[in-house]
Design an enzyme around this catalytic site. Sequence first.
Site, PDB file in Angstrom:
ATOM      1  CG  HIS A  23      -2.067  -0.925   1.162  1.00 26.22           C
ATOM      2  ND1 HIS A  23      -2.731  -1.384   2.274  1.00 26.22           N
ATOM      3  CD2 HIS A  23      -2.678  -1.500   0.099  1.00 26.22           C
ATOM      4  CE1 HIS A  23      -3.687  -2.206   1.907  1.00 26.22           C
ATOM      5  NE2 HIS A  23      -3.686  -2.294   0.590  1.00 26.22           N
ATOM      6  CG  HIS A  79     -10.140  -7.441  -2.769  1.00 26.78           C
ATOM      7  ND1 HIS A  79     -10.800  -6.239  -2.767  1.00 26.78           N
ATOM      8  CD2 HIS A  79      -8.984  -7.228  -2.064  1.00 26.78           C
ATOM      9  CE1 HIS A  79     -10.076  -5.342  -2.101  1.00 26.78           C
ATOM     10  NE2 HIS A  79      -8.978  -5.910  -1.680  1.00 26.78           N
ATOM     11  CD  GLU A  81      -5.961  -3.173  -1.926  1.00 28.04           C
ATOM     12  OE1 GLU A  81      -6.522  -3.967  -1.147  1.00 28.04           O
ATOM     13  OE2 GLU A  81      -5.243  -2.235  -1.541  1.00 28.04           O
ATOM     14  CG  ASP A  83      -3.176  -6.963  -3.293  1.00 22.75           C
ATOM     15  OD1 ASP A  83      -4.087  -6.195  -3.629  1.00 22.75           O
ATOM     16  OD2 ASP A  83      -3.171  -7.568  -2.207  1.00 22.75           O
ATOM     17  CG  HIS A 145      -9.132  -4.807   3.220  1.00 21.80           C
ATOM     18  ND1 HIS A 145      -8.394  -3.671   3.030  1.00 21.80           N
ATOM     19  CD2 HIS A 145      -8.823  -5.621   2.199  1.00 21.80           C
ATOM     20  CE1 HIS A 145      -7.634  -3.784   1.952  1.00 21.80           C
ATOM     21  NE2 HIS A 145      -7.870  -4.961   1.436  1.00 21.80           N
ATOM     22  CG  ASP A 164      -7.010  -8.828   1.029  1.00 20.46           C
ATOM     23  OD1 ASP A 164      -5.989  -9.350   0.569  1.00 20.46           O
ATOM     24  OD2 ASP A 164      -7.511  -7.796   0.561  1.00 20.46           O
ATOM     25  CE1 TYR A 192      -2.789  -9.312   4.795  1.00 17.12           C
ATOM     26  CE2 TYR A 192      -4.961  -9.400   5.769  1.00 17.12           C
ATOM     27  CZ  TYR A 192      -4.153  -9.356   4.659  1.00 17.12           C
ATOM     28  OH  TYR A 192      -4.715  -9.344   3.405  1.00 17.12           O
ATOM     29  CG  HIS A 225      -2.052 -11.329   0.796  1.00 17.56           C
ATOM     30  ND1 HIS A 225      -1.286 -10.959  -0.290  1.00 17.56           N
ATOM     31  CD2 HIS A 225      -3.085 -10.455   0.828  1.00 17.56           C
ATOM     32  CE1 HIS A 225      -1.829  -9.909  -0.878  1.00 17.56           C
ATOM     33  NE2 HIS A 225      -2.929  -9.587  -0.223  1.00 17.56           N
TER      34      HIS A 225
HETATM   35 FE1  FEO Z   1      -7.057  -5.812  -0.361  1.00 19.12          FE
HETATM   36 FE2  FEO Z   1      -4.633  -8.166  -0.772  1.00 19.12          FE
HETATM   37  O1  FEO Z   1      -5.693  -6.688  -1.249  1.00 19.12           O
END
Ligand code: FEO
Length: 398
Positions: A23, A79, A81, A83, A145, A164, A192, A225
């Site tokens: 981030h 999701h 995002e 990544d 999230h 996530d 995390y 992750h």
């Molecule tokens: Fe909210 Fe692993 O991205």
Amino acid sequence: MSFEINKSVKWVGKIDWELKKFHGDELSTNRGSSYNSYLIQDEKIALIDCIWTPFAKEFVTNLKKEIDLNKIDYIIANHGEPDHSGALPELMREIPNTPIYCTANAMKSLKGQYHQDWNFVPVKTGDKLSLGSKEFIFIEARMLHWPDTMFTYLTGDNILFSNDGFGQHLASEHMFNDLVDQAELYHEALKYYANILTPFSKFVENKITEILSFNLPVDMICPSHGLIWRDNPLQIVDKYMAWAKDYQENQISIIYDTMWNSTKKMAEQIAAGIKLSDKDVTVKLFNCNSTHADKNDIITEVFKSKAILVGSPTINKGISFAVAGILEMIKGLAFKNKKGAAFGSYGWSGENTKLISTELEHAKFELLNEGLRVTWSPDDEALIKCQEFGQTIGEALK
Ligand code: FEO
């Protein structure tokens, strides 16, 4: 690299050993991370999540070694995002018509980022998608999230793909929870949660309660992750439930910055005073502006604390940038049920404790007192005052 999770599910992601920040520079990832993508092969073939943009070409090249891309029937985007979606444009160049199953919010997010009119199929909680002998059940997981997040459950294999949720930024050659150092695994899982999920704890609690009410068997939790929870997978769910309920340990953290060691001397005497009043409480000191300080590790300690004492010298009628930065992070994370107090030395104008107290109040911390200020370098009398300050706080928090 790829590996089998079971006969029908394969991990096809990327382990990023070199990742040290995430981030932008908001989150430290000292132990690297992984971007987990999963290939599910039944009568139909599906891919759950992609990986981060810098590895897009590598991802698609490797995926081609696993499967003829044209045989992929469904892409599931849990999701939006980058990544997890960064490799989508590279993949969609090869298979532009493949449907992408995601929430309506994820559709907005993906369209907003990549400006492509892909074949999106918006889904809601309870929607199902047949793979032949098994099926996916989609579960929206708003604010876990981001507003677009969802989980995907695979029947038959009883796997929850949680994106996530339940993840950790942890690169490891062993990708299952039973094969690694448990302290390291839980340190990263907690870091995390503390740094990413704390503001959404109410959503976490409600979502877990909702999922448990479905009575779906869970043999494995595959996050996006870090390590896969295959040994007693609900252990991390139990932890999340505990963390979501305004978690705290018997700990007080002292977070400070110092110019000429005066505020540091105060911090150490305050810590000694706390220990005099309560020998069982854990007291930790963090100079948040030292070269070794990690802001996200400090936040993890705030998460574990029942109270924090924040110290800064007065600088230009304000406080140090490092303390101000930590206080801004604390405010954003919306901790609940925590207490705080301010301290610090000053030479001339002395606004420090008032400013810190105001910031703590903005962060919804209950103030223990008006704070303690000391002029110049603390003499013996001032150091005793610091110790008494700590002792009073220790007594109050017993
Ligand atoms: Fe909210 Fe692993 O991205």
